[in-house]
Scaffold this active site. Structure first.
Site, mmCIF file in Angstrom:
data_model
loop_
_atom_site.group_PDB
_atom_site.id
_atom_site.type_symbol
_atom_site.label_atom_id
_atom_site.label_comp_id
_atom_site.label_asym_id
_atom_site.label_seq_id
_atom_site.Cartn_x
_atom_site.Cartn_y
_atom_site.Cartn_z
ATOM 1 C CG ASP A 112 -0.413 -0.123 2.598
ATOM 2 O OD1 ASP A 112 0.724 -0.777 2.512
ATOM 3 O OD2 ASP A 112 -0.722 0.207 3.615
ATOM 4 C CD GLU A 124 3.040 -1.225 7.942
ATOM 5 O OE1 GLU A 124 3.298 -1.303 8.906
ATOM 6 O OE2 GLU A 124 3.352 -0.265 7.160
HETATM 7 NI NI NI Z 1 6.451 1.078 5.384
#
Ligand code: NI
Length: 388
Positions: free
Chosen positions: A76, A134
């Site tokens: 991401d 994440e």
């Molecule tokens: Ni990172």
């Protein structure tokens, strides 16, 4: 197999992929095109895969005659407007790969390509985890909930790091990154006219007082030898200059490396905020949201990863000056379940101006680091599976 040579041969493939991902950043849980693009590459190489955790992907290479090792990349990007003017600049307004996850994804695809070529020589299974979200600290948890770690004996993850020079690797034991929790406190007072404060209960005063008193948790209640952070990032209250605020909302974060201290801080925040509110005739309710735990590297896996790095790039490639970080990583959830190691691969290069900090609008990576990271992924997986 000569891993370094083979990775070098697909240098353009890896760099082009990274640039493609860089141009097309997508935020957490919305990595739709990124996910499709990864699947395309896996299909081209005839690597079987399945979707997991929404936009996540798990691919497998090898056989079930031995152990299983996991390699993870997060996919991401961030809500940041890119200020760089490179040919591969982000094409999406307000979105940017400012943490290097574009590089992580490209490295793992590069590793997949080479591992597939040598599939018959593998003495077990390599599981490639392309993880979403994440940056929210949520993706890893979801992957685990959906069974993505089942059967895995060991897990390896890489973060490119601009604070380390290219060519160096930080592979450190124990807690290397902190836990990261969120708390919010709702304060209830009683509204009224600003000229008659005695008729109301001022939620703004209670909120301000709580912010100040929370500072005593770390300074007065925690062992000074134990690092901890309590930060209040948001305090909102009131509507107008001459109205006594009847509500206030406060939000903050807690960081620590120690699970016991972490738990005790959540209790201290509640005790202090309720106590202060009561002192001033109001009420406070706390909500505490547990985020990722500390990233704790397994000692054996650290030794093993260092051996991998040394065998390829020599003893001098190991970097020991990177301090522990109060920043967090949801890789921590994997390490709670299975032994493994999370390492930092240097991508900082002053001449190439790739030494801006992560999450900065001028962040960029030295693409030479991609080859090193890809090589380490392969070496770790192949050698781990060979290990008795
Ligand atoms: Ni990172």
């Amino acid at each position: 197999m000569d891993i370094k040579k083979e990775v070098n041969e697909i240098k353009d493939y890896i760099i082009n992929l990274r640039r493609e991902f860089h141009k097309n950043p997508e935020p957490s849980w919305k990595e739709f095109e990124t996910s499709e693009r990864i699947k395309n590459e896996l299909e081209k190489e005839s690597i079987p895969y399945k979707s997991i955790a929404g936009t996540g992907i798990i691919a497998t290479i090898g056989n079930n005659k031995g152990k299983t090792v996991g390699l993870r990349a997060d996919i991401d990007a961030l809500e940041i407007e890119e200020l760089n003017n490179k040919e591969y600049k982000s094409l999406k307004k307000g979105l940017m790969h400012a943490c290097g996850h574009d590089g992580h994804t490209a490295m793992l695809l590069g590793a997949a390509k080479i591992l597939k070529k040598h599939e018959k020589e593998l003495s077990g299974e390599v599981r490639l985890i392309f993880q979403p979200a994440e940056e929210l600290g949520e993706g890893a948890k979801k992957i685990i909930e959906e069974g993505g770690l089942e059967g895995i004996d060991n897990i390896f993850g890489i973060h490119l790091w601009s604070g380390i020079p290219t060519g160096k690797f930080s592979i450190m034991p124990g807690e290397i990154m902190a836990s990261a929790d969120l708390f919010s406190i709702k304060i209830k007072g009683k509204g009224g006219h600003g000229s008659m404060p005695h008729q109301g209960v001022d939620a703004a005063v209670i909120g301000a007082s709580i912010v100040l008193n929370l500072q005593t948790i770390v300074s007065r209640e925690i062992d000074p030898l134990e690092p901890a952070v309590v930060s209040v990032g948001k305090l909102v209250s009131g509507t107008r200059y001459n109205i006594i605020a009847h509500e206030a909302l406060l939000e903050g974060t807690v960081r620590t490396f120690n699970e016991d201290i972490r738990k005790s801080i959540s209790e201290k925040i509640e005790r202090i905020s309720k106590g202060i509110a009561k002192t001033y005739r109001g009420e406070a309710e706390m909500e505490y949201i547990w985020g990722p735990p500390p990233v704790k590297n397994d000692e054996e896996s650290v030794k093993f990863a260092r051996k991998c790095a040394e065998s390829l790039y020599g003893k001098d490639s190991l970097y020991f000056s990177l301090k522990k970080m109060m920043g967090a990583e949801d890789f921590a959830y994997y390490l709670k379940k299975v032994p493994g190691v999370f390492i930092f691969v240097g991508s900082g290069n002053k001449e190439k101006v790739t030494d801006f900090p992560h999450h900065h609008p001028n962040f960029d990576i030295d693409e030479d680091a991609l080859l090193l990271g890809t090589t380490l992924h392969i070496e770790y997986a192949v050698s781990y599976l060979k290990k008795k």
